[in-house]
Write a protein that holds these residues in place. Structure first.
Motif, PDB file in Angstrom:
ATOM      1  N   LYS A 408      -4.347 101.416  72.150  1.00  0.00           N
ATOM      2  CA  LYS A 408      -4.897 102.235  71.075  1.00  0.00           C
ATOM      3  C   LYS A 408      -5.174 101.402  69.829  1.00  0.00           C
ATOM      4  N   ASP A 436      -8.419 103.738  73.216  1.00  0.00           N
ATOM      5  CA  ASP A 436      -8.427 104.984  72.453  1.00  0.00           C
ATOM      6  C   ASP A 436      -8.536 104.575  70.984  1.00  0.00           C
ATOM      7  N   CYS A 438      -9.162 105.429  66.864  1.00  0.00           N
ATOM      8  CA  CYS A 438      -9.220 106.290  65.691  1.00  0.00           C
ATOM      9  C   CYS A 438      -9.982 105.504  64.621  1.00  0.00           C
ATOM     10  N   ASP A 464     -13.372 111.968  74.092  1.00  0.00           N
ATOM     11  CA  ASP A 464     -12.036 112.096  73.517  1.00  0.00           C
ATOM     12  C   ASP A 464     -11.393 110.750  73.178  1.00  0.00           C
ATOM     13  N   ARG A 465     -11.995 109.652  73.639  1.00  0.00           N
ATOM     14  CA  ARG A 465     -11.411 108.339  73.336  1.00  0.00           C
ATOM     15  C   ARG A 465     -11.742 107.879  71.915  1.00  0.00           C
ATOM     16  N   LYS A 467     -11.902 109.262  67.824  1.00  0.00           N
ATOM     17  CA  LYS A 467     -11.733 110.247  66.762  1.00  0.00           C
ATOM     18  C   LYS A 467     -12.335 109.662  65.493  1.00  0.00           C
ATOM     19  N   CYS A 510      -4.329 110.331  61.800  1.00  0.00           N
ATOM     20  CA  CYS A 510      -3.813 109.405  62.817  1.00  0.00           C
ATOM     21  C   CYS A 510      -2.305 109.580  62.942  1.00  0.00           C
ATOM     22  N   ARG A 516      -0.479 102.364  67.513  1.00  0.00           N
ATOM     23  CA  ARG A 516      -1.798 101.735  67.450  1.00  0.00           C
ATOM     24  C   ARG A 516      -1.758 100.382  66.740  1.00  0.00           C
TER      25      ARG A 516
END
Length: 655
Positions: A408, A436, A438, A464-465, A467, A510, A516
């Motif tokens: 992430k 993933d 953000c 969805d991976r 944001k 987040c 992450r």
């Protein structure tokens, strides 16, 4: 006998010292090394050996032997043929302190070399009366090679070094005679006696490396990141401060070597002590190279960029798209240096490459106009489609590979700091990396939100991976955040907020920050606040926080001049006084204090010395102001790099 399952992968000899190598399938071995190896060299007007350290274009000179005829060729020069049999003028010359007698190659060669190298120099050739003792190992003689008859390197050892390099180094940089494969990395450090084919050798010492290995073996141009010397200085540094790679060999018997010969280790010795390293392996991103690796070859050279498009991304925020005259190899997030001719002055400025290497047919920088910013205003007001500018690079340690490519990410930016994040996100989407992401950006208002339509398009691709979120900080932030939110109606995974970044906002956009890796870019205040949030998070983060400065395009504030100084070199019992900004290495040389040095840019560590008292600062020539070649223990003990350390006031050095 120690079985290494090792064989000779490559044989190369170098007729001219510092000249181009000649790969061969087989070579005859003489007491002084491979037949024809380093039997010629160039000397300056005083008779001292001249190498590519001072004349890098030597590396472009190719030498062909045809009986007694010697043929020299180089880019832009007509080939020159002369006969070794006709040389009868002896000349006294010097190579690394050894005075030898060699044959002068003649006036025609002198003129040819002077034109190509643009300096006064001559060529000399080893003759029957040329005798140079071998200074290490079992005795004997050596050619014009630096230290020993042969140099052996191991392909596995280079692979290990390349684990720490963004742009991998070629074996040709190390100029070995023999390259072997099949042995573990750095196994050669512990060899004492070896048999290669039918020939036996003594391994007489590890090879200490210098700035030569930063030079492109095809052109002589230096890598702008000072690699691979910089990483060797961190990972392969001996107790004497020198960086080591490769093993010197001296023949015990003579014969012929062939590619494919088996290498047998007959006996071993204790390997040279290598200090603990502090470099980190790089993450290899999926390859996007084109044209058979051309991009890697031209990674650090000057190139011409022709502007093919100018795109308005947001208010006072503009992308300049270029095509390059040769390929650019870069990691997503790195920067390029623009060389701009403004009012008769060449001005340099670094800009992040906002395009992605996954789209290799163009390169872009995205520039925000800054009030009073000389460079940004020139680009916005002057540069037009069709214009050409010069550039250097790529460079920079802030890129996607530093964060890894599994798990992430949080891509956190403010203002112009969004540009490296766009390069990274484009690369992630184009290569479908299993990440993933953000992605959060801070902007003043709706009109300052850059790349909005493209971000929404990438969101559709990644689902969805990915944001996406924004916070707006201008005077009407709440109202403008509502406007932006209205544009996202019906789209999941998008957030807008008003106000400056704080812990509550981070928890909203987040909540799994601790899981992450964080890449952060923006103004100083934004990055400071982001780091405070990261360090004060309710759960200790497991992954790194990486940051990059992205401020106004003003010139860096020059360091003030240093006043009076007095430097005492304690072991030598010498001191020197004066005023102004100088380095410890310069001062040592002035008064005859011996300090080892190679790169003279603060990267290899060979000039490390201990300051026992007094103040100093890192000099402007330091390529690595963090001095990462020194361990933290060494820094705590007072060790500095003499080549890039300037004394302030009274300073005592343990040297």
């Amino acid at each position: 006998m120690f079985d290494t399952s090792c064989r000779v992968e490559r044989i190369t000899f170098y007729p001219l010292k510092s000249g181009a190598g000649v790969p061969v399938e087989t070579a005859r071995l003489e007491a002084e090394g491979l037949a024809g190896d380093r039997r010629m060299m160039v000397v300056d007007e005083t008779g001292n050996c001249l190498t590519a350290r001072k004349a890098p274009r030597l590396m472009q000179i190719r030498t062909h032997m045809d009986g007694d005829d010697i043929i020299l060729s180089a880019p832009g020069m007509s080939p020159l043929v002369f006969s070794r049999a006709r040389l009868d003028v002896a000349r006294n010359v010097s190579i690394w302190g050894d005075d030898v007698v060699a044959l002068d190659a003649g006036e025609e060669v002198h003129q040819w070399l002077a034109r190509f190298l643009d300096r006064c120099c001559r060529m000399v050739i080893k003759g029957a009366v040329t005798h140079r003792p071998l200074a290490i190992g079992p005795g004997g003689t050596v050619s014009f090679a630096d230290t020993a008859p042969l140099l052996l390197t191991n392909s596995a050892s280079l692979a290990e070094v390349n684990r720490y390099l963004d742009l991998e180094a070629e074996m040709e940089r190390f100029r070995p005679n023999l390259v072997v494969s099949g042995a573990p990395a750095f196994d050669e450090d512990g060899w004492r006696h070896v048999r290669i084919g039918d020939v036996e050798f003594e391994a007489i010492g590890a090879c200490d490396r210098c700035v030569m290995i930063t030079l492109d073996p095809a052109t002589g141009e230096a890598r702008s990141d000072h690699e691979p010397l910089a990483v060797l200085g961190r990972q392969r540094r001996g107790e004497d401060g020198k960086a080591y790679f490769g093993q010197f060999l001296a023949p015990r018997t003579l014969g012929r070597l062939h590619v494919g010969d088996k290498v047998e280790v007959l006996s071993r010795k204790p390997a040279i002590t290598i200090l603990p390293g502090n470099a980190q392996p790089v993450t290899r991103l999926p390859s996007t190279a084109v044209n058979g690796g051309v991009a890697a070859r031209h990674g650090s050279h000057e190139r011409t960029l022709r502007c093919v498009a100018i795109i308005d991304e947001a208010r006072d925020f503009r992308t300049f798209r270029f095509v390059a005259d040769h390929a650019v190899d870069y990691k997503p997030g790195q920067f390029i240096t623009l060389l701009l001719d403004i009012d008769g002055e060449v001005v340099r400025r670094n800009y992040t490459i906002s395009s992605s290497p996954s789209r290799p047919h163009f390169l872009s920088v995205t520039v925000k106009r800054v009030d009073g910013g000389r460079i940004s205003n020139w680009l916005h007001d002057t540069l037009k489609v069709g214009d050409s500018i010069r550039s250097l690079g790529s460079n920079g340690r802030f890129h996607l590979g530093e964060a890894g490519i599994g798990g992430k990410l949080l891509l956190l930016s403010a203002g112009s700091g969004i540009t490296p994040m766009m390069a990274m996100l484009r690369f992630i989407a184009d290569t479908n990396l299993p990440l993933d992401v953000c992605f959060h950006n801070s902007a003043r208002g709706v009109e300052d939100v850059a790349f909005l339509h493209e971000l929404l398009s990438i969101k559709v691709q990644m689902g969805d991976r990915l944001k996406l979120s924004w916070n707006l900080t201008g005077m009407n932030a709440a109202a403008e955040a509502d406007v932006l939110a209205g544009r996202f109606e019906g789209r999941p995974g998008l957030q807008t907020m008003a106000g400056r970044l704080d812990t509550g906002m981070m928890e909203a956009v987040c909540p799994d920050l601790a899981e992450r890796a964080v890449l952060c870019c923006g103004p100083d205040g934004f990055r400071t606040r982001a780091r405070e949030i990261y360090e004060g998070w309710k759960v200790r983060p497991e992954f790194p926080f990486l940051e990059e400065t992205f401020g106004p395009d003003r010139a860096a504030t020059p360091l003030p001049e240093i006043g009076n100084y007095k430097v005492s070199f304690l072991k030598a019992g010498k001191s020197i006084s004066g005023s102004g900004t100088v380095t410890l290495l310069e001062l040592a040389r002035k008064i005859g204090v011996e300090l080892t040095s190679d790169c003279e840019a603060g990267i290899c560590g060979s000039c490390r010395c201990k300051v026992t008292s007094g103040e100093w600062r890192v000099a402007a020539n330091a390529a690595d102001p963090e001095r990462s070649v020194l361990s933290q223990d060494e820094k705590d003990e007072g060790y500095v790099l003499a080549c890039s350390t300037s004394p302030i006031g009274d300073v005592c050095v343990e040297a």
